[in-house]
Design an enzyme around this catalytic site. Sequence first.
Site, PDB file in Angstrom:
ATOM      1  N   ARG B  13       0.829  -1.211   0.000  1.00 11.30           N
ATOM      2  CA  ARG B  13       0.000   0.000   0.000  1.00 11.30           C
ATOM      3  C   ARG B  13       0.862   1.258   0.000  1.00 11.30           C
ATOM      4  O   ARG B  13       0.507   2.261  -0.603  1.00 11.30           O
ATOM      5  CB  ARG B  13      -0.952   0.003   1.187  1.00 11.30           C
ATOM      6  CG  ARG B  13      -0.261  -0.033   2.541  1.00 11.30           C
ATOM      7  CD  ARG B  13      -1.275  -0.050   3.654  1.00 11.30           C
ATOM      8  NE  ARG B  13      -0.629  -0.073   4.957  1.00 11.30           N
ATOM      9  CZ  ARG B  13      -1.284   0.081   6.090  1.00 11.30           C
ATOM     10  NH1 ARG B  13      -2.598   0.259   6.077  1.00 11.30           N
ATOM     11  NH2 ARG B  13      -0.654   0.034   7.240  1.00 11.30           N
ATOM     12  N   GLU B  61     -19.252   4.076  -1.735  1.00  6.63           N
ATOM     13  CA  GLU B  61     -18.400   3.646  -2.844  1.00  6.63           C
ATOM     14  C   GLU B  61     -19.028   3.946  -4.195  1.00  6.63           C
ATOM     15  O   GLU B  61     -18.334   4.315  -5.149  1.00  6.63           O
ATOM     16  CB  GLU B  61     -18.092   2.146  -2.725  1.00  6.63           C
ATOM     17  CG  GLU B  61     -17.288   1.781  -1.477  1.00  6.63           C
ATOM     18  CD  GLU B  61     -18.129   1.683  -0.208  1.00  6.63           C
ATOM     19  OE1 GLU B  61     -19.378   1.735  -0.314  1.00  6.63           O
ATOM     20  OE2 GLU B  61     -17.547   1.564   0.886  1.00  6.63           O
ATOM     21  N   PHE B  86     -16.079  -3.941  -2.114  1.00  5.29           N
ATOM     22  CA  PHE B  86     -16.882  -2.732  -2.345  1.00  5.29           C
ATOM     23  C   PHE B  86     -16.552  -2.097  -3.696  1.00  5.29           C
ATOM     24  O   PHE B  86     -17.444  -1.609  -4.395  1.00  5.29           O
ATOM     25  CB  PHE B  86     -16.667  -1.731  -1.212  1.00  5.29           C
ATOM     26  CG  PHE B  86     -16.876  -2.321   0.153  1.00  5.29           C
ATOM     27  CD1 PHE B  86     -18.025  -3.057   0.431  1.00  5.29           C
ATOM     28  CD2 PHE B  86     -15.926  -2.174   1.151  1.00  5.29           C
ATOM     29  CE1 PHE B  86     -18.219  -3.621   1.683  1.00  5.29           C
ATOM     30  CE2 PHE B  86     -16.117  -2.738   2.402  1.00  5.29           C
ATOM     31  CZ  PHE B  86     -17.260  -3.459   2.679  1.00  5.29           C
ATOM     32  N   ARG B 170      -2.332  -5.166   0.018  1.00  3.48           N
ATOM     33  CA  ARG B 170      -1.826  -4.003   0.758  1.00  3.48           C
ATOM     34  C   ARG B 170      -0.623  -4.305   1.619  1.00  3.48           C
ATOM     35  O   ARG B 170       0.123  -3.435   2.024  1.00  3.48           O
ATOM     36  CB  ARG B 170      -2.932  -3.466   1.694  1.00  3.48           C
ATOM     37  CG  ARG B 170      -4.094  -2.818   1.002  1.00  3.48           C
ATOM     38  CD  ARG B 170      -4.970  -2.095   2.009  1.00  3.48           C
ATOM     39  NE  ARG B 170      -5.582  -2.999   2.976  1.00  3.48           N
ATOM     40  CZ  ARG B 170      -5.570  -2.815   4.295  1.00  3.48           C
ATOM     41  NH1 ARG B 170      -4.968  -1.763   4.816  1.00  3.48           N
ATOM     42  NH2 ARG B 170      -6.167  -3.682   5.102  1.00  3.48           N
TER      43      ARG B 170
END
Lengths: 277, 317
Positions: B13, B61, B86, B170
């Site tokens: 990330r 989202e 999402f 991430r």
Amino acid sequence: MIGEGELRELKRKAREVRVLTLDALGHLGVGHVGGALSVVEVLTILYYRHMRVDPSAPRMAGRDKLVLSKGHAGPALYSVLADKGFFPREWLRTLNQGGTSLPSHCDMRRTPGIDMTTGSLGQGVSASIGLALGNRLNGDAGTVFLIIGDGESNEGQVWEGAMCAAHYRLGNLIGFMDYNHMQIDGYTRDIMDIEAPEDKWAAFGWFAQRVDGHDFRALDAAIERAKAETSRPSMIVMDTVKGKGAYFAEDNVGNHNMKVDEAMAAEAIRRLMGEAL
Amino acid sequence: MGAAVATEPREMRVVYAETLVRLAENSADIVILEADLMKASATGIFQKRFPERAFNIGVAEANMVGIAAGLSASGKIPFAASFTCFASRRAYDQFFISCNYAGLNVKLVGTDPGIAAEYNGGTHMCFEDLGLMRNVPGLVVFEPCDPVSLAALVERAAAHRGCTYLRLHRKPIRPIYPDGEAFELGRGKVLRDGGDVTLVATGAIMVPEALAAAERLASDGVSAAVIDMHTVKPIDRDLVLEYARKTRGFVSCENHQIVNGLGSAMAEVLCEGCPRPLRRVGIRDEFGEVGTLDYLKARYRLTAGVIADEAHAVLKG
């Protein structure tokens, strides 16, 4: 304040937009009559009085933009754009024919002058926020206009956008809600009552007004007040008549998407032309 | 790959966020959108450096992806991120219509793909996104396996004119590639050559497992090639067909349903171009559940051992 001469000219334009729209729908045989005809006045006042656009440069930087989030009203907007010179009037009778540049729902890839692709209800609200944020980043003074439907306002995304646009204090975003009181399956009060929409928008932090959506002077005054609001978005709830100006559609709750043959269209046009402006 | 490979794991990330900052330093058009997961995406460094170009849309989202479309229509290059579940399932219609159908230029990012959702469990565990995204016409879908390829491919995505979908792990990942390695979207990487069987993997969880499987196979006397298929769409058809001619069969390795992900894409290429046996390692028609990464790898059979077993099965015919 709109003077008498301009008022008459706007009314003439609105009638012409209705005639062109009915002609296109009658030629096709079916279409979104109701929701196209209820937004004719707002489209007319935007494109003939308020919006800075150039038909010879549809993507001009600094232009005002319109997101017709109730994308099914495309045929009315196409009539305006054709009259403004964005594309030839002959295109209007190609509505929804295979290969056309004028699909039932607005498509920015196909139609000169269309600023955002719409049709999946609710999405235009977010897109208009993006455009308004983009203008802010680009130092672009253009205003983003947004038109949503009352049935469309059942969509959750509308209210996600409502909260967000207020949060970002988008004074360059002016919305209109076409409150024609009907959705596909019936009257809004029966299917999903949204009354009183102006209170809802105000509660979300927008500068909210409610006007007669067929009254040019009322619309104009509301737009001027909205333009003066530079630190919050505006929503102008317009009370309208779904199918306004088509004798066979007004007061017909089945007018969302209906059959229109050429004779019906011709008769509606004849009656419109016979009315005093 | 002559240069040395760094040995220390790097947080993916952070690599993602630093890459965006670097891109933004050279282009005023790079903007980011988050849906109340800026901390998870580590894009706070971008917000600090370019506050006016970072939009936290809150837990919305669909709205975020729609706003990204509007920003793109204003000439911006938006990177919009959320958890994979999402970004894909929840905002699919917005991404499909407002971004892709509209012909815009939005870079959608789904973080914590598949079993990487770990303690967030089944509600947040997305095994479907590659399938959903593979069905979007013209969309580029990619899943880098290490920090080096991530940085390079994010740069390629920013330069690509059109929407992309990045499946982003991430967590800290040990580099596989040397710094400076070049990557192209749509061009897979041969990590290890081999003559018997080809292991084709995507992503930070499965590429290392495939490499470990190749080691096991080598000790069994099997020569396995390993391909990092970082771009699932468009899949590198030429590379698949090259190894179809060069080896006797394939194992696909993905942290995703075996339906409509990497294995399906390979099956399509192979059936149409050069039929060869293919066995798919991935999620077999199940929902996610909670657990540690190691537990979930074993639970869903996403391990080097399973890949090696499948490779043997391919060779047995």
